[in-house]
Write a protein that holds these residues in place. Structure first.
Motif, mmCIF file in Angstrom:
data_model
loop_
_atom_site.group_PDB
_atom_site.id
_atom_site.type_symbol
_atom_site.label_atom_id
_atom_site.label_comp_id
_atom_site.label_asym_id
_atom_site.label_seq_id
_atom_site.Cartn_x
_atom_site.Cartn_y
_atom_site.Cartn_z
ATOM 1 N N LYS A 150 0.736 -1.220 0.281
ATOM 2 C CA LYS A 150 -0.075 0.082 -0.084
ATOM 3 C C LYS A 150 0.786 1.291 -0.033
ATOM 4 N N ASP A 155 -6.665 7.806 -4.715
ATOM 5 C CA ASP A 155 -8.170 7.773 -4.820
ATOM 6 C C ASP A 155 -8.680 6.734 -5.819
ATOM 7 N N ARG A 236 -6.532 8.417 3.984
ATOM 8 C CA ARG A 236 -5.732 7.507 3.161
ATOM 9 C C ARG A 236 -4.730 6.549 3.698
ATOM 10 N N GLN A 240 -8.461 3.892 4.796
ATOM 11 C CA GLN A 240 -8.781 3.250 3.398
ATOM 12 C C GLN A 240 -8.412 1.693 3.455
ATOM 13 N N ASN A 241 -7.397 1.424 3.992
ATOM 14 C CA ASN A 241 -6.904 -0.008 4.146
ATOM 15 C C ASN A 241 -7.124 -0.734 5.658
ATOM 16 N N ALA A 446 -13.337 0.212 -1.307
ATOM 17 C CA ALA A 446 -12.933 1.047 -0.117
ATOM 18 C C ALA A 446 -12.606 2.411 -0.410
ATOM 19 N N TRP A 447 -11.700 2.623 -1.834
ATOM 20 C CA TRP A 447 -11.690 3.922 -2.447
ATOM 21 C C TRP A 447 -12.924 4.740 -2.561
ATOM 22 N N TYR A 449 -15.707 4.493 -0.854
ATOM 23 C CA TYR A 449 -16.174 4.936 0.402
ATOM 24 C C TYR A 449 -15.502 6.426 0.787
ATOM 25 N N VAL A 450 -14.222 6.140 0.717
ATOM 26 C CA VAL A 450 -13.327 6.933 1.357
ATOM 27 C C VAL A 450 -13.346 8.243 0.412
ATOM 28 N N ASP A 451 -13.290 8.221 -0.788
ATOM 29 C CA ASP A 451 -13.379 9.292 -1.763
ATOM 30 C C ASP A 451 -14.300 10.355 -1.302
#
Length: 506
Positions: A150, A155, A236, A240-241, A446-447, A449-451
């Protein structure tokens, strides 16, 4: 563990030194890594094989679980390691690498298997993959697997572009995206506790659980990563992870088979069920972004984030992230998952707390006593263990009820030398077991959701909450739970009011 040539790109970097080389040595000492293997260290820096092996020895001496001395066993291990200076943009260099790989393959009778570990910046993953192909590295018989660290993109659009570049060379089944938290002993133990104990799974739903709290706290600041961190931030870098992956492990349904794809399918279902944010106002109501200012850690003054090296003095990058997350499915309807991560917090720890619903008010014992809810806690790091908190009569009292804990401290067991996460993940990748690696659809969801969170934060920089180094983050982080009638439970016996539990260890 399969015979293979392991090619470590970024072999002079911190990850290789602290994690990868000690992992190889532990696997070798435990006979999980036989004699038919070779490791090629790759970086731009000039290095002889002797210098590389000396670096290897110092790395293992400092960071490995096993003691090492320069003896016959060390010599047998070290002869499998070679170094090559490589410009990753030079195709001719990859052709020379292909020749060296073939030579080592023949020397150790490996059979053509290759594992490419890219301990590099993410923007280099695509070009290295294409140059491996152009340089003839993928033409040998046997399997070819790509292991990447990672962050996978910045994004969703950048992750999609990066994935498209890699997929032009490697199949998805040969791509192993590492999230090292999935390699940790107690994260892997969560599903064992859930699915191997008949009295837990019937309670693992909205009828009996009131909330779940996931904390990943760090005492350090940004150290020498200021330049990278100021472009990334806690959302991030951790949210995200690591945070979402642990949430998925807690929330997933039992897989129908003990097969990697079945297990990862269940995690994907969790990500698909995450309640999205429809507006920036919803994001602000359910998330917290914070940044540490100067304060005191262990009695010593420490600088604020904006005073750190390589950080913009006017930076609005978050060093603390908390969120109230909902998984909208039948099992978890209405149950909040609270997640938080931050730097310069009082304690370094990773814990997952399952808070069960309390007994009804004004019934039997609850009429006269203020009963605490039952808790199941997974301690992931640095101490590994599980404990269950329940109410019991205080010995010798006239009916007084106190919270007690049945505590299993895995780290306390005499003689236990728990494998590091990278040992498990290297071992799994070499065996072709992708269970604890993230699949592309997991990363993409996951991205996505986080974006939404990052986009809303970008609209209003005034939503950044400052907190003193050495505290548990901004007050808004506590208010997030208080709105629902909850509070953060103590981490390693320390909560935001510095109140420690008194537990009876059984």
């Amino acid at each position: 563990m399969s015979n293979a040539v392991y090619l470590i790109f970024g072999a002079t970097g911190d990850l290789a030194r602290r994690k990868l080389f000690p992992a190889f040595y532990a696997l070798y000492r435990e006979r999980k890594l036989g004699d038919r293997f070779a490791v090629i260290g790759l970086a731009r820096r000039p290095r002889t094989n002797e210098q590389f092996r000396e670096d290897l020895y110092e790395s293992i001496q400092e960071f490995a679980r096993y003691n090492v001395t320069k003896d016959e066993q060390w010599s047998s291990f070290a002869e499998h390691f070679e170094y090559m200076s490589l410009d990753i943009n030079n195709i001719e260099g990859f052709r020379q690498l292909s020749e060296l790989t073939g030579t080592l393959d023949a020397k150790f009778e490996i059979g053509g298997n290759r594992l490419y570990y890219l301990a590099l910046a993410p923007e280099l993953f695509g070009s290295v993959s294409h140059n491996l192909q152009a340089g003839g590295m993928l033409e040998a018989g046997g399997w070819h697997r790509l292991v990447i660290e990672k962050p996978f993109g910045y994004d969703l659009p950048s992750a999609e572009k990066l994935n498209a570049e890699i997929r032009q060379v490697f199949d998805e089944s040969d791509i192993y995206r590492i999230d090292h938290y999935l390699g940790k002993e107690m994260v892997q133990n969560i599903n064992v506790v859930r699915f191997a104990n008949a009295f837990f799974e019937p309670l693992w739903n909205h009828k009996y659980i009131s909330n779940i709290q996931i904390t990943l706290s760090e005492t350090v600041g940004v150290e020498d990563r200021g330049g990278y961190y100021d472009r990334s931030g806690a959302l991030r870098d951790m949210g995200q992870n690591h945070m979402l992956q642990m949430l998925a492990v807690m929330a997933m349904e039992p897989p129908s088979r003990m097969h990697p794809e079945d297990i990862r399918d269940e995690k994907v279902k969790v990500f698909r069920s995450l309640r999205g944010f429809q507006s920036a106002a919803e994001v602000r109501a359910n998330t917290v972004r914070g940044q540490y200012i100067s304060g005191t850690m262990k009695g010593k003054p420490v600088p604020g984030y904006r005073e750190e090296e390589s950080v913009n003095p006017e930076s609005t990058t978050e060093t603390y992230f908390a969120a109230r997350v909902f998984v909208d499915n039948f099992r978890w309807a209405g149950v909040p998952f609270y997640i938080r991560t931050g730097k310069r917090l009082p304690v370094k720890t990773t814990e997952v707390v399952v808070e069960f619903k309390n007994v009804p008010n004004n019934v039997y014992l609850s009429r006269k006593h203020k009963l605490e809810p039952n808790l199941l806690v997974f301690r992931v790091n640095p101490m590994e263990g599980i404990y269950f908190k329940m109410n019991a009569k205080q010995p010798g009292s006239e009916g007084a009820i106190i919270p007690v804990a049945m505590d299993f401290c895995q780290s306390c067991q005499v003689g236990l030398n728990t494998p590091e996460a990278y040992e498990r993940l290297l071992y799994d990748a070499a065996r072709g077991d992708s269970t604890y690696f993230t699949r592309w659809d997991e990363v993409a969801l996951a991205w996505k959701y986080v974006d939404k969170i990052a986009s809303a934060w970008g609209e209003r920089t005034e939503d950044l909450h400052l907190y003193g180094a050495g505290t548990w983050g901004p007050e808004r982080g506590s208010q997030l739970l208080a709105e629902d009638g909850f509070r953060w439970w103590p981490v390693n016996g320390q909560d935001e009011g510095e109140v420690a539990w008194e537990f009876t260890q059984v």
